[in-house]
Motif scaffolding. Structure first.
Motif, PDB file in Angstrom:
ATOM      1  N   ARG A   1      -0.411   0.145  -7.220  1.00 66.46           N
ATOM      2  CA  ARG A   1      -0.165   0.687  -5.893  1.00 66.46           C
ATOM      3  C   ARG A   1       0.345  -0.390  -4.944  1.00 66.46           C
ATOM      4  NH1 ARG A   1      -0.410  -0.397  -1.329  1.00 66.46           N
ATOM      5  NH2 ARG A   1      -2.303  -0.802  -0.137  1.00 66.46           N
ATOM      6  N   GLN A   2       0.001  -1.688  -5.245  1.00 64.71           N
ATOM      7  CA  GLN A   2       0.464  -2.773  -4.376  1.00 64.71           C
ATOM      8  C   GLN A   2       1.952  -3.037  -4.531  1.00 64.71           C
ATOM      9  OE1 GLN A   2      -2.248  -5.861  -5.509  1.00 64.71           O
ATOM     10  NE2 GLN A   2      -3.526  -5.547  -3.713  1.00 64.71           N
ATOM     11  N   SER A   3       2.571  -2.457  -5.562  1.00 62.98           N
ATOM     12  CA  SER A   3       4.011  -2.649  -5.696  1.00 62.98           C
ATOM     13  C   SER A   3       4.796  -1.407  -5.279  1.00 62.98           C
ATOM     14  CB  SER A   3       4.374  -3.060  -7.129  1.00 62.98           C
ATOM     15  OG  SER A   3       3.722  -2.220  -8.038  1.00 62.98           O
ATOM     16  N   ILE A   4       4.107  -0.355  -4.817  1.00 56.98           N
ATOM     17  CA  ILE A   4       4.812   0.848  -4.376  1.00 56.98           C
ATOM     18  C   ILE A   4       5.483   0.572  -3.040  1.00 56.98           C
ATOM     19  CG2 ILE A   4       4.567   3.243  -3.607  1.00 56.98           C
ATOM     20  CD1 ILE A   4       2.282   3.558  -5.511  1.00 56.98           C
ATOM     21  N   LYS A   5       6.796   0.887  -2.986  1.00 58.33           N
ATOM     22  CA  LYS A   5       7.554   0.626  -1.761  1.00 58.33           C
ATOM     23  C   LYS A   5       7.642   1.921  -0.965  1.00 58.33           C
ATOM     24  CE  LYS A   5      12.067  -1.301  -0.480  1.00 58.33           C
ATOM     25  NZ  LYS A   5      11.611  -2.337   0.415  1.00 58.33           N
ATOM     26  N   MET A   6       6.934   1.960   0.185  1.00 53.95           N
ATOM     27  CA  MET A   6       6.917   3.171   1.007  1.00 53.95           C
ATOM     28  C   MET A   6       7.989   3.138   2.088  1.00 53.95           C
ATOM     29  SD  MET A   6       2.886   3.378   1.764  1.00 53.95           S
ATOM     30  CE  MET A   6       2.429   1.706   2.067  1.00 53.95           C
ATOM     31  N   GLY A   7       8.501   1.931   2.351  1.00 52.97           N
ATOM     32  CA  GLY A   7       9.480   1.794   3.429  1.00 52.97           C
ATOM     33  C   GLY A   7       9.929   0.351   3.492  1.00 52.97           C
ATOM     34  N   THR A   8      10.789   0.034   4.436  1.00 57.02           N
ATOM     35  CA  THR A   8      11.278  -1.333   4.606  1.00 57.02           C
ATOM     36  C   THR A   8      11.220  -1.715   6.074  1.00 57.02           C
ATOM     37  OG1 THR A   8      12.813  -0.859   2.828  1.00 57.02           O
ATOM     38  CG2 THR A   8      13.150  -2.911   4.016  1.00 57.02           C
ATOM     39  N   ALA A   9      10.806  -2.950   6.336  1.00 54.19           N
ATOM     40  CA  ALA A   9      10.723  -3.419   7.718  1.00 54.19           C
ATOM     41  C   ALA A   9      12.113  -3.751   8.241  1.00 54.19           C
ATOM     42  CB  ALA A   9       9.837  -4.663   7.772  1.00 54.19           C
ATOM     43  N   ARG A  10      12.367  -3.368   9.491  1.00 53.71           N
ATOM     44  CA  ARG A  10      13.662  -3.656  10.118  1.00 53.71           C
ATOM     45  C   ARG A  10      13.398  -4.323  11.463  1.00 53.71           C
ATOM     46  NH1 ARG A  10      16.165  -3.098   5.988  1.00 53.71           N
ATOM     47  NH2 ARG A  10      16.657  -1.101   5.041  1.00 53.71           N
ATOM     48  N   ILE A  11      14.094  -5.441  11.721  1.00 54.28           N
ATOM     49  CA  ILE A  11      13.869  -6.192  12.951  1.00 54.28           C
ATOM     50  C   ILE A  11      14.927  -5.828  13.993  1.00 54.28           C
ATOM     51  CG2 ILE A  11      13.785  -8.519  13.930  1.00 54.28           C
ATOM     52  CD1 ILE A  11      12.853  -9.476  11.205  1.00 54.28           C
ATOM     53  N   ASP A  12      14.466  -5.615  15.226  1.00 49.97           N
ATOM     54  CA  ASP A  12      15.395  -5.367  16.329  1.00 49.97           C
ATOM     55  C   ASP A  12      15.636  -6.686  17.041  1.00 49.97           C
ATOM     56  OD1 ASP A  12      16.831  -4.603  18.513  1.00 49.97           O
ATOM     57  OD2 ASP A  12      15.312  -3.245  19.335  1.00 49.97           O
TER      58      ASP A  12
ATOM     59  N   PRO B   1      -0.702  14.279   6.217  1.00 48.78           N
ATOM     60  CA  PRO B   1      -0.959  12.931   6.727  1.00 48.78           C
ATOM     61  C   PRO B   1       0.255  12.013   6.610  1.00 48.78           C
ATOM     62  CG  PRO B   1      -1.966  13.190   4.588  1.00 48.78           C
ATOM     63  CD  PRO B   1      -1.396  14.532   4.954  1.00 48.78           C
ATOM     64  N   ILE B   2       0.446  11.213   7.653  1.00 45.01           N
ATOM     65  CA  ILE B   2       1.495  10.189   7.630  1.00 45.01           C
ATOM     66  C   ILE B   2       0.876   8.888   8.138  1.00 45.01           C
ATOM     67  CG2 ILE B   2       3.587  11.604   7.868  1.00 45.01           C
ATOM     68  CD1 ILE B   2       2.515  10.178  11.029  1.00 45.01           C
TER      69      ILE B   2
ATOM     70  N   PRO C   1       2.042   8.451   2.669  1.00 41.98           N
ATOM     71  CA  PRO C   1       1.081   7.522   2.060  1.00 41.98           C
ATOM     72  C   PRO C   1       1.464   7.125   0.640  1.00 41.98           C
ATOM     73  CG  PRO C   1      -0.024   9.478   2.912  1.00 41.98           C
ATOM     74  CD  PRO C   1       1.436   9.725   3.015  1.00 41.98           C
ATOM     75  N   PRO C   2       0.949   5.979   0.158  1.00 42.84           N
ATOM     76  CA  PRO C   2       1.283   5.547  -1.202  1.00 42.84           C
ATOM     77  C   PRO C   2       0.714   6.524  -2.214  1.00 42.84           C
ATOM     78  CG  PRO C   2      -0.488   4.217  -0.296  1.00 42.84           C
ATOM     79  CD  PRO C   2       0.001   5.089   0.814  1.00 42.84           C
ATOM     80  N   GLY C   3       1.441   6.772  -3.275  1.00 42.94           N
ATOM     81  CA  GLY C   3       1.008   7.783  -4.242  1.00 42.94           C
ATOM     82  C   GLY C   3       1.636   9.128  -3.963  1.00 42.94           C
ATOM     83  N   GLY C   4       2.324   9.240  -2.834  1.00 44.80           N
ATOM     84  CA  GLY C   4       2.976  10.500  -2.487  1.00 44.80           C
ATOM     85  C   GLY C   4       4.217  10.750  -3.322  1.00 44.80           C
ATOM     86  N   ASN C   5       4.726   9.688  -3.913  1.00 42.09           N
ATOM     87  CA  ASN C   5       5.891   9.722  -4.803  1.00 42.09           C
ATOM     88  C   ASN C   5       7.197  10.131  -4.132  1.00 42.09           C
ATOM     89  OD1 ASN C   5       4.498   8.854  -7.145  1.00 42.09           O
ATOM     90  ND2 ASN C   5       3.644  10.893  -7.300  1.00 42.09           N
ATOM     91  N   SER C   6       7.266  11.331  -3.584  1.00 46.02           N
ATOM     92  CA  SER C   6       8.470  11.683  -2.842  1.00 46.02           C
ATOM     93  C   SER C   6       8.089  12.651  -1.743  1.00 46.02           C
ATOM     94  CB  SER C   6       9.528  12.298  -3.744  1.00 46.02           C
ATOM     95  OG  SER C   6       9.289  13.683  -3.881  1.00 46.02           O
ATOM     96  N   PHE C   7       8.887  12.659  -0.694  1.00 48.22           N
ATOM     97  CA  PHE C   7       8.586  13.450   0.488  1.00 48.22           C
ATOM     98  C   PHE C   7       8.421  14.930   0.154  1.00 48.22           C
ATOM     99  CE2 PHE C   7       8.307  14.798   4.621  1.00 48.22           C
ATOM    100  CZ  PHE C   7       9.382  15.541   5.063  1.00 48.22           C
ATOM    101  N   THR C   8       9.365  15.521  -0.560  1.00 50.06           N
ATOM    102  CA  THR C   8       9.298  16.962  -0.830  1.00 50.06           C
ATOM    103  C   THR C   8       8.089  17.292  -1.696  1.00 50.06           C
ATOM    104  OG1 THR C   8      10.978  16.481  -2.479  1.00 50.06           O
ATOM    105  CG2 THR C   8      11.690  17.710  -0.562  1.00 50.06           C
ATOM    106  N   GLN C   9       7.859  16.485  -2.702  1.00 53.21           N
ATOM    107  CA  GLN C   9       6.708  16.732  -3.582  1.00 53.21           C
ATOM    108  C   GLN C   9       5.413  16.630  -2.801  1.00 53.21           C
ATOM    109  OE1 GLN C   9       6.010  14.716  -7.238  1.00 53.21           O
ATOM    110  NE2 GLN C   9       8.153  14.831  -7.845  1.00 53.21           N
ATOM    111  N   PHE C  10       5.325  15.594  -1.965  1.00 54.76           N
ATOM    112  CA  PHE C  10       4.089  15.368  -1.223  1.00 54.76           C
ATOM    113  C   PHE C  10       3.777  16.549  -0.306  1.00 54.76           C
ATOM    114  CE2 PHE C  10       0.708  13.374   0.770  1.00 54.76           C
ATOM    115  CZ  PHE C  10       0.879  13.359   2.138  1.00 54.76           C
TER     116      PHE C  10
END
Lengths: 476, 299
Positions: A364-375, A331-332, A288-297
């Motif tokens: 929070r609207q500028s936090i990048k949690m991932g990127t969309a990839r098209i198949d 949570p994811i 989720p946004p605000g998690g900052n990094s996986f290990t920290q979260f």
């Protein structure tokens, strides 16, 4: 009188904490203040060398038993309230016994403090406030085994009053140790006539044979009312008193070492367990946004479930199998049927441990949690050469956009990586079955996306827009 | 002689009773095919437009149920131009209730979270203030599965009961450019009354839109071109995506209204596949020539 007053105060706090958990108030500061009453969760940020908000208030919550005993347990704690209500149930032929079992609390405290100091949030299994949140928000997600175990432990209160507080709750165990050195202690004076009315009135059965068991007493002061001869008083202890060396030192020392070994075994157990759990380098799912990094979260989240309960679109879920045992219960985002609402930052504002750091909405609207990839093999414009564009329709930042392409005669979607924040609106709406054709690739460390207003447009498009602007008359 | 004169006079007086029928047999003064208004607020422009068509009473009779279908799909404020202007929806609801409608309902099966869309668009407040009723589009049980005979692509659909059961339907879309279909106006707005839109995208978007357009006659189409979205449609990324045009198009022919609106976006009907397909299916006409058009300028 004191009994009724205490019940009313407990009920008020119970309602208050439940309302805060359901975010009845919008102010993040107010929510944070009420979280700070429960020090174990709130002060866990100290392990990361970060001072949490309302630090002083939480510190007071931690050390107050040094002054007036553990009144938090008797007047404020909502879990205590539930147990007190359950204790009112009286069953025939079953005599209630004290809820204190030696060595187990020290063992659990050993596990908890080891994990707490190292910033590993697995102590969330034992923490009373995290369990309370899970119980209150049970309809949203955590119908898991943890909640059912917690409910069973609470039901023990019918036979052993305040069983959870005395045997499991790590905050309670800390309080019971601090209480031993309290400035004001409850003492029975000479006017006691041995009527034993106090023993019946004590909600934790702490009084026996004119002695108060320190570990069981929760400083509710109901005994004061119950005593007909007013034998109970609050006595101020002398801080530096010369200890009477003749009195039962041997048993004291033995007991101390036994407790210490339970504590040490608990810590050792956690140390070995933590070593066994492999730490994955990447996350399988979007955090989720605000998690900052996986290990920290993962290490800060005590899986209380509050963010899941408050999420307005229901995109947050507790991970059952993604990220292995390391990420269990955290949570994811699940984008297959839901998406993260662009105008929302509810989850960040309710997290009691700061696993989701609070940021104002624009940030929070500028936090990048991932990127969309098209198949391209299954995406309809690429594969079937027809219009679709459901993804581009829903993208809140304009990162997914339709473009004319020489190779494919129809307009095809393309992702401008730098503008994508990974909110999942595109994945959620994609109509292809059985698998979606546009999927968010998670980022293990959150970064920031470009400002969507700065996205460049083709010259022909700009010219077309100009023409619309200049047209003043009816074009028909 | 007296009898003959009596019969003449009797015949003459009785025939006067038939003159109303006579006026009906004569060629009538035809109402406008399309009304274009510009230069006012959304509600002002609607008032001028509906009056030129003979008033709301021509479309809504006393005791009828009305569905007003705006675009409330996105969690956006009125200044961002992604939804229909709330003033326009409110004015339409008011005029329907004044014309004697039994119940005026408003709903949309939103793309973003419904309660945010209904509130932030301002439409819920406007509807309730003017005596209308906001209905939810989020309950699958409100939709009935209907077999659409004669369709090649959209053979059946789950359609909201308000669209199926209301006596009068007023379609009030907002004019925007659209990433998938080039433009969204009247015909595309009808996508908001079905439950499963993904099927349309998956099967053949333009053909499904065109086939659904003839499912039921839309009594009145009011296209809100107060602000038009010219890029990043249909949701828009910021207020930079819209241009203030202060126009409105009203017609009983949904296809004609869409054709006129396309011109506002500097597009032709041939550029928009679903529009020409709808004409072929008989929903309406894309030919603006030979049509009676009223142009009203309020500024």
């Amino acid at each position: 009188m004191i009994k009724k007053t205490r019940l009313i105060i407990q009920l008020l706090f119970f309602i208050l904490f439940s309302l805060v958990i359901y975010k009845i108030v919008d102010s993040q500061k107010v929510i944070s203040f009420f979280h700070s009453f429960h020090f174990l969760n709130h002060l866990s940020l100290l392990a990361w060398v970060v001072i949490p908000t309302f630090f002083l208030w939480s510190l007071i919550s931690l050390i107050h038993p040094l002054f007036i005993g553990r009144i938090y347990c008797s007047y404020i704690c909502p879990v205590g309230f539930i147990q007190d209500i359950l204790s009112l149930i009286k069953l025939k032929k079953i005599k209630k016994k004290r809820g204190y079992f030696p060595y187990i609390p020290a063992f659990i405290l050993g596990i908890t403090l080891y994990l707490w100091f190292l910033g590993k949030s697995w102590y969330g299994i034992f923490d009373h406030y995290s369990n309370f949140i899970r119980l209150i928000t049970i309809n949203h997600s955590y119908g898991t085994i943890i909640v059912f175990i917690f409910i069973t432990l609470l039901l023990f209160s019918i036979f052993f009053p305040r069983f959870f507080c005395h045997t499991i709750c790590p905050s309670g165990t800390i309080y019971s140790f601090l209480q031993k050195k309290s400035l004001y202690k409850i003492k029975i004076n000479e006017s006691c006539n041995g009527c034993k009315l106090c023993e019946k009135s004590c909600p934790t059965l702490a009084i026996k044979d004119q002695k108060i068991h320190n570990k069981s007493c929760i400083y509710c002061f109901e005994c004061f009312d119950a005593c007909p001869t007013k034998a109970f008083t609050l006595k101020r202890t002398k801080i530096f008193k010369k200890r009477d060396k003749s009195k039962k030192i041997k048993t004291d020392r033995r007991l101390f070492f036994k407790q210490f070994f339970s504590f040490a075994i608990g810590s050792g157990f956690s140390a070995l367990s933590i070593k066994q759990i492999p730490i994955p380098k990447k996350t399988d799912s979007v955090i989720p946004p605000g998690g900052n990094s996986f290990t920290q979260f993962i290490e800060k989240c005590t899986f209380c479930g509050q963010c899941i309960a408050i999420c307005p679109t229901g995109v947050l879920e507790n991970s059952k199998s993604t990220n292995g045992i390391y990420g269990k219960f955290r949570p994811i985002m699940n984008y297959n049927t839901k998406f993260c609402s662009f105008e929302c930052n509810a989850c960040l504002s309710v997290c009691p441990t700061g696993a989701l750091t609070y940021y104002p909405l624009k940030h929070r609207q500028s936090i990048k949690m991932g990127t969309a990839r098209i198949d391209k093999k299954t995406c309809i414009p690429y594969a079937k050469k027809r219009d679709c564009a459901a993804c581009a329709e829903h993208c809140p930042t304009g990162a997914v956009d339709m473009h004319k392409d020489q190779q494919y005669k129809h307009m095809v979607p393309k992702v401008a990586d730098d503008y994508c924040i990974g909110c999942g609106a595109c994945q959620q709406i994609c109509p292809t079955t059985p698998l979606k054709s546009i999927i968010i690739e998670p980022q293990s460390i959150h970064t920031f996306a470009h400002n969507p207003k700065k996205k460049k447009r083709a010259a022909s498009e700009v010219e077309g827009i100009d023409r619309i602007k200049k047209m003043n008359d009816f074009p028909f | 002689m007296k009898r003959r004169t009596f019969i003449k006079y009797a015949f003459a007086s009785i025939s006067t009773l038939f003159t109303p029928l006579l006026s009906k047999a004569l060629p009538q003064k035809k109402s406008y095919d399309l009304v274009g208004i510009k230069g006012g607020s959304p509600s002002q422009m609607f008032q001028a437009g509906i009056n030129s068509l003979g008033g709301m009473g021509k479309f809504v009779k006393k005791g009828q149920t009305v569905l007003v279908k705006p675009n409330i799909g996105w969690n956006r404020t009125p200044g961002e131009g992604a939804n229909t202007q709330p003033d326009l929806v409110g004015e339409i609801v008011k005029q329907c209730t004044q014309a004697g409608a039994k119940e005026v309902s408003v709903f949309d099966h939103t793309c973003n979270t419904e309660k945010f869309c209904y509130h932030n668009s301002g439409i819920k407040d406007a509807v309730l203030k003017n005596g209308g009723k906001m209905y939810s589009g989020d309950n699958e049980s409100d939709y009935r599965k209907i077999d659409l005979k004669g369709n090649k692509y959209l053979k059946n659909a789950q359609i909201h009961k308000l669209f199926l059961d209301s006596d009068v339907i007023i379609n009030v879309p907002v004019l925007k450019n659209h990433a998938g279909t080039r433009m969204t106006a009247g015909i595309k707005n009808l996508m908001g009354v079905v439950w499963d839109r993904r099927f349309w995208h998956k099967t053949d978007l333009h053909n499904c839109i065109a086939e659904f357009s003839k499912m039921r006659k839309i009594d009145l189409t009011v296209i809100d071109a107060y602000t038009v979205m010219v890029k990043n449609g249909p949701r828009g990324v910021s207020a930079d995506d819209i241009i203030l045009k202060r126009m409105q198009v009203i017609s009983t022919d949904m296809v004609l209204a869409d054709t006129a609106s396309a011109k506002i976006l500097n597009m032709k009907a041939v550029d928009i596949p679903y529009l020409t397909m709808s004409e072929k299916k008989g929903t309406g006409s894309t030919n603006l020539k030979n049509k009676k058009i009223k142009r009203i300028s309020l500024s």
